[in-house]
Design a protein around this motif. Structure first.
Motif, mmCIF file in Angstrom:
data_model
loop_
_atom_site.group_PDB
_atom_site.id
_atom_site.type_symbol
_atom_site.label_atom_id
_atom_site.label_comp_id
_atom_site.label_asym_id
_atom_site.label_seq_id
_atom_site.Cartn_x
_atom_site.Cartn_y
_atom_site.Cartn_z
ATOM 1 N N ALA A 1 55.779 -24.102 -6.623
ATOM 2 C CA ALA A 1 56.173 -23.888 -5.237
ATOM 3 C C ALA A 1 55.812 -22.477 -4.792
ATOM 4 C CB ALA A 1 57.677 -24.113 -5.091
ATOM 5 N N SER A 2 55.835 -22.281 -3.524
ATOM 6 C CA SER A 2 55.560 -20.954 -2.975
ATOM 7 C C SER A 2 56.610 -19.966 -3.487
ATOM 8 C CB SER A 2 55.594 -21.020 -1.450
ATOM 9 O OG SER A 2 55.228 -19.786 -0.932
ATOM 10 N N GLY A 3 56.148 -18.812 -3.934
ATOM 11 C CA GLY A 3 57.079 -17.810 -4.422
ATOM 12 C C GLY A 3 57.428 -17.974 -5.885
ATOM 13 N N SER A 4 56.774 -18.904 -6.575
ATOM 14 C CA SER A 4 57.115 -19.134 -7.975
ATOM 15 C C SER A 4 56.453 -18.130 -8.910
ATOM 16 C CB SER A 4 56.736 -20.565 -8.368
ATOM 17 O OG SER A 4 55.374 -20.793 -8.099
ATOM 18 N N GLY A 5 55.581 -17.271 -8.357
ATOM 19 C CA GLY A 5 54.997 -16.217 -9.187
ATOM 20 C C GLY A 5 53.565 -16.452 -9.620
ATOM 21 N N LYS A 6 52.900 -17.431 -9.014
ATOM 22 C CA LYS A 6 51.520 -17.761 -9.413
ATOM 23 C C LYS A 6 50.564 -16.595 -9.158
ATOM 24 C CE LYS A 6 51.296 -21.231 -6.496
ATOM 25 N NZ LYS A 6 52.583 -21.196 -5.777
ATOM 26 N N SER A 7 50.637 -16.059 -7.946
ATOM 27 C CA SER A 7 49.712 -14.966 -7.618
ATOM 28 C C SER A 7 49.998 -13.732 -8.462
ATOM 29 C CB SER A 7 49.825 -14.603 -6.139
ATOM 30 O OG SER A 7 49.386 -15.670 -5.351
ATOM 31 N N THR A 8 51.280 -13.474 -8.681
ATOM 32 C CA THR A 8 51.654 -12.334 -9.512
ATOM 33 C C THR A 8 51.035 -12.473 -10.901
ATOM 34 O OG1 THR A 8 53.741 -12.284 -8.307
ATOM 35 C CG2 THR A 8 53.621 -10.995 -10.330
ATOM 36 N N LEU A 9 51.098 -13.684 -11.435
ATOM 37 C CA LEU A 9 50.516 -13.939 -12.757
ATOM 38 C C LEU A 9 49.005 -13.719 -12.742
ATOM 39 C CD1 LEU A 9 50.930 -15.056 -15.671
ATOM 40 C CD2 LEU A 9 50.400 -17.314 -14.735
ATOM 41 N N LEU B 1 44.310 -4.660 -1.404
ATOM 42 C CA LEU B 1 43.877 -5.996 -1.001
ATOM 43 C C LEU B 1 44.863 -6.637 -0.039
ATOM 44 C CD1 LEU B 1 42.517 -7.431 -4.338
ATOM 45 C CD2 LEU B 1 41.265 -7.241 -2.199
ATOM 46 N N ARG B 2 46.128 -6.306 -0.206
ATOM 47 C CA ARG B 2 47.153 -6.911 0.644
ATOM 48 C C ARG B 2 47.258 -6.220 1.991
ATOM 49 N NH1 ARG B 2 51.639 -7.410 -3.265
ATOM 50 N NH2 ARG B 2 51.095 -9.316 -4.340
ATOM 51 N N TYR B 3 46.584 -5.067 2.112
ATOM 52 C CA TYR B 3 46.743 -4.266 3.331
ATOM 53 C C TYR B 3 46.378 -5.060 4.581
ATOM 54 C CZ TYR B 3 46.371 -0.283 6.442
ATOM 55 O OH TYR B 3 46.528 0.594 7.485
HETATM 56 N N1 LIG Z 1 54.547 -6.591 -3.554
HETATM 57 C C1 LIG Z 1 55.678 -7.318 -3.664
HETATM 58 N N2 LIG Z 1 56.856 -6.723 -3.422
HETATM 59 C C2 LIG Z 1 57.984 -7.416 -3.515
HETATM 60 N N3 LIG Z 1 58.065 -8.686 -3.841
HETATM 61 C C3 LIG Z 1 56.922 -9.355 -4.079
HETATM 62 C C4 LIG Z 1 55.679 -8.693 -3.999
HETATM 63 N N4 LIG Z 1 54.705 -9.583 -4.284
HETATM 64 C C5 LIG Z 1 55.335 -10.737 -4.532
HETATM 65 N N5 LIG Z 1 56.664 -10.607 -4.414
HETATM 66 C C6 LIG Z 1 57.651 -11.637 -4.634
HETATM 67 O O1 LIG Z 1 57.427 -12.166 -5.911
HETATM 68 C C7 LIG Z 1 57.593 -13.557 -5.899
HETATM 69 C C8 LIG Z 1 56.358 -14.230 -6.433
HETATM 70 O O2 LIG Z 1 55.300 -13.994 -5.512
HETATM 71 P P1 LIG Z 1 53.864 -14.632 -5.667
HETATM 72 O O3 LIG Z 1 52.976 -14.060 -4.635
HETATM 73 O O4 LIG Z 1 53.451 -14.498 -7.080
HETATM 74 O O5 LIG Z 1 54.140 -16.175 -5.346
HETATM 75 P P2 LIG Z 1 53.110 -17.398 -5.303
HETATM 76 O O6 LIG Z 1 53.528 -18.336 -6.342
HETATM 77 O O7 LIG Z 1 51.744 -16.900 -5.370
HETATM 78 O O8 LIG Z 1 53.408 -17.989 -3.872
HETATM 79 P P3 LIG Z 1 52.375 -18.684 -2.852
HETATM 80 O O9 LIG Z 1 52.126 -20.037 -3.341
HETATM 81 O O10 LIG Z 1 53.106 -18.666 -1.547
HETATM 82 O O11 LIG Z 1 51.176 -17.835 -2.827
HETATM 83 C C9 LIG Z 1 57.890 -13.929 -4.466
HETATM 84 O O12 LIG Z 1 59.253 -14.187 -4.339
HETATM 85 C C10 LIG Z 1 57.491 -12.763 -3.654
HETATM 86 O O13 LIG Z 1 58.349 -12.600 -2.569
#
Ligand SMILES: Nc1ncnc2c1ncn2[C@@H]1O[C@H](COP(=O)(O)OP(=O)(O)OP(=O)(O)O)[C@@H](O)[C@H]1O
Ligand SMILES: [Mg+2]
Lengths: 415, 266
Positions: free
Chosen positions: B59-67, A412-414
């Motif tokens: 904030a951006s980078g706080s890990g929301k998308s990862t979660l 998806l990130r591609y």
């Molecule tokens: N595939 C990855 N490889 C390395 N680091 C990653 C990867 N995906 C996310 N990160 C890091 O993990 C942290 C959390 O990322 P995430 O995408 O969850 O943030 P976010 O809260 O969704 O930010 P945003 O609001 O900008 O979308 C970030 O510091 C990001 O750089």
């Protein structure tokens, strides 16, 4: 996922980049078409050789000069062209014809050579056969017009001749011109045409059997070719069953007459061959050729398959995002694998079908335009289709499995 | 950590006899960037009950998308336990995960992620195809009607506005009637009116009983939800109900009101 929607999906994906799909298919199309064409030509050649040889009659044995001796004879063996290498004599033929009445019904001694033939200012090269009247029955060569020369004409060295239809065509422009009663020049000797041979049919291998002028043996040996040796003796057996026996009898007789010493057949200066021998010999030539050409064609099919693999790999990379989306909504690795495999197979199968049509069409065209005999074998058709589908599957598997193993998040990130 | 886990379990034991729809304990995600280790999620605990409407902010980078990706079974955590409907997700294989994504989860992305050159209707049918469902066209039509796109069935993504594309994506997410709808910044690419329209759809879905977990970094959007979870540096720092909830329908009405010449409209 059911098959219809699978198919629709694949067709949609393939239609998105039509030019690319077409070019990918082209590899398979050409591969399959060439396979079919080559096999058709090969089978056609074998068949026409077989027809030609069978047309001589199944009871026929041919005695020729041996394979062991070096042939010094060049084209048109003028003067003492045939030297010690060829020791078949008219006397040999006569003795064979007289000694074994229980197995041999007739013999036709023959000399052959290339000649210049001229009729009313038209000059052409052809081949001459000098023989006896027995040639008609022994070599299965009836006349369609006029008559064959008789034994009086033969023994009296009368300059008469019988023409094949292909030679008629070369001289007059038509196969059906009645040349009986006309005089032609064969190597500057004038001959009265008294008959036209029935056609044997065109051969795809070797010289045209209808491009021939047949003259009495004596005249051919003394005046036209100037030779004292025979090139071959046609031997007609009583029944097909006695042919092996006749073969042995001729072997034994000629070994004595030619003062040969063992080991046999190594020291033989002649060979006795049946039509089956001739058939297998010339067919093995045709088969070797067909096999070589088929190998080339199969290689082109494999190259086509690699083309498919290449395009599928590009396609997987291009559609990484799509694969990610599909996985995110629940596609299993198998679903993705199948999707790409079906695409590859469709390319190969449609390519195969078009190739079959093209191959069959061009075979027919070749038969019509060039006059080559071609035989379309159903096995070759099915095989070509199966192989092309197999090529699609085989070369589709790697890209497809690559796609199916993609991690959804990375996909998806591609981009 | 075990003690904390037990505490949590006790706290929720009374809330629902069957347990929460979503139960995360100590979820940790580490990204390896060469030499560096990046702690994207740091021991996250989270429970979501059926029928909730939760906003994840930070904030951006706080890990929301990862979660969200972990909750959506698109990604796997490096440590911790995640139970969806009582099933421990870590024990599932690829095929079972695909089935969960198909049946229990509806994902809405910030970038819409529709299939190009494919009509709205066909896009919505895709999850039904992989779920081997029958009467797909009918279900897909109904889903598109629910998001107000009953008249755009044959349009391709390139023939739709951003807001409409996102509504197609929502229709695709709800068409399988999943246990939970996950939306990662669904309004991130949209103007405010379109954002309100999307929120209106989510509120309607939630009113009809859908469970929704969405990420946003706009406080105005978060206030449409019922509960807000705030994150920072991979941790949950705040988790509280939203008191003054905004209704998207009212917001839309207010946005349209001052427009001159809109008096004639409804
Ligand atoms: N595939 C990855 N490889 C390395 N680091 C990653 C990867 N995906 C996310 N990160 C890091 O993990 C942290 C959390 O990322 P995430 O995408 O969850 O943030 P976010 O809260 O969704 O930010 P945003 O609001 O900008 O979308 C970030 O510091 C990001 O750089
Ligand atoms: Mg994000």
């Amino acid at each position: 996922m059911n098959f219809v929607s699978d198919l629709r999906l694949a067709l949609r994906a393939l239609s998105i980049n039509k030019a690319r799909t077409f070019l990918t298919m082209l590899g398979i199309v050409i591969g399959v078409a060439v396979v079919i064409l080559v096999v058709a030509i090969g089978l056609g050649a074998s068949k026409s050789v077989a027809d030609q040889i069978n047309s001589l009659g199944t009871n026929l044995l041919t005695v020729r000069q041996g394979p062991r001796r070096i042939r010094l004879t060049a084209v048109g063996r003028a003067g003492s062209g045939s030297q010690a290498a060829n020791r078949l004599t008219v006397q040999d033929a006569r003795v064979i014809g007289q000694l074994f009445p229980e197995t041999i019904s007739a013999v036709a001694p023959q000399v052959r050579g290339n000649v210049q033939v001229r009729l009313a200012g038209v000059d052409t090269s052809s081949s001459v056969v000098g023989t006896t009247p027995e040639y008609v029955s022994v070599n299965n060569a009836p006349v369609s017009l006029g008559r064959f020369f008789n034994s009086f004409e033969n023994e009296g060295s009368v300059r008469v001749c019988v023409l094949g239809q292909a030679l008629c065509e070369k001289l007059t422009g038509s196969r059906l011109t009645d040349l009986t009663g006309r005089t032609i020049l064969v190597n500057r000797n004038s001959f009265l045409v008294i008959g036209i041979l029935a056609p044997k049919g065109a051969a795809s291998f070797g010289p045209d059997p209808d491009d021939v002028v047949v003259v009495p043996l004596t005249v051919a040996m003394e005046r036209v070719l100037g030779t004292s040796r025979l090139d071959q003796i046609g031997v007609s057996c009583v029944t097909p069953e006695v042919m092996p026996l006749a073969q042995q009898q001729i072997n034994a007789l000629l070994r004595i007459r030619h003062h040969l010493r063992p080991p046999f057949p190594e020291s033989d200066d002649f060979q006795v061959m049946s039509q089956t021998d001739l058939l297998t010999r010339s067919q093995s030539v045709a088969q070797t050729m067909t096999m070589m050409l088929t190998a080339v064609a199969v290689i082109s099919l494999v190259v086509g398959g690699i083309g498919i693999m290449n395009i599928m790999l590009v396609s997987v990379t291009e559609r990484t995002r799509e694969i990610g989306i599909r996985k995110a909504v629940g596609a299993t690795p198998r679903d993705i694998l199948l999707q790409f495999l079906i695409e590859a197979s469709i390319i190969a199968m449609i390519g195969g079908l078009v190739g079959v049509v093209l191959g069959v069409g061009s075979s027919a065209l070749l038969a019509k335009i060039a006059g080559w005999e071609t035989v379309i074998s159903p096995i070759a058709l099915v095989l070509a289709l199966v192989v092309s589908a197999g090529v699609g599957l085989f070369f589709g598997i790697y890209p497809a499995s690559k796609a199916s193993r993609l991690n959804p998040i990375q996909a998806l990130r591609y981009e | 950590m075990e003690v904390a886990e037990e505490d949590q379990v006790d706290a929720h034991a009374d809330a629902s006899a069957t347990g929460p729809l979503l139960r995360l304990r100590g979820i940790t995600k580490i990204y390896q960037m060469g030499e560096q280790e990046l702690l994207a999620l740091d021991c996250v605990d989270l429970d979501i009950e059926s029928g909730e409407f939760v906003a994840v902010t930070g904030a951006s980078g706080s890990g929301k998308s990862t979660l969200m990706n972990i909750v959506g079974c698109l990604d796997v955590p490096d440590a911790g336990s995640y139970q969806l409907d009582g099933v421990e997700v870590a024990t599932l294989d690829e095929y079972e995960l695909a089935a969960i994504r198909n049946r229990k989860i509806g994902f809405v992305f910030q970038g819409f992620n529709l299939l190009a050159r494919t009509t709205a209707l066909e896009n919505v049918e895709v999850p039904l195809i992989y779920g081997r469902r029958s009467n797909r066209t009918e279900l897909a039509q109904q889903a598109l009607q629910r998001v107000g796109l009953g008249d755009r069935l044959e349009h391709r993504p390139s023939e739709l506005s951003g807001g409409q594309q996102q509504r197609v994506a929502i229709a695709r997410a709800i068409v399988t009637e999943p246990s939970i709808i996950l939306a990662d910044e669904p309004t991130g690419n949209l103007a405010s009116l379109q954002s309100e329209e999307i929120m209106q759809i989510f509120q309607q879905l939630n009113d009809d009983g859908a469970t929704i977990l969405m990420v946003t970094h706009e406080q105005d959007i978060a206030r449409h939800c019922k509960r807000q979870v705030a994150m920072r540096d991979g941790r949950i720092i705040e988790d509280q109900p939203i008191t003054e909830r905004l209704r998207a329908s009212e917001m839309i009405a207010r946005m349209r009101e001052p427009l001159p010449g809109s008096a004639g409209r409804r």
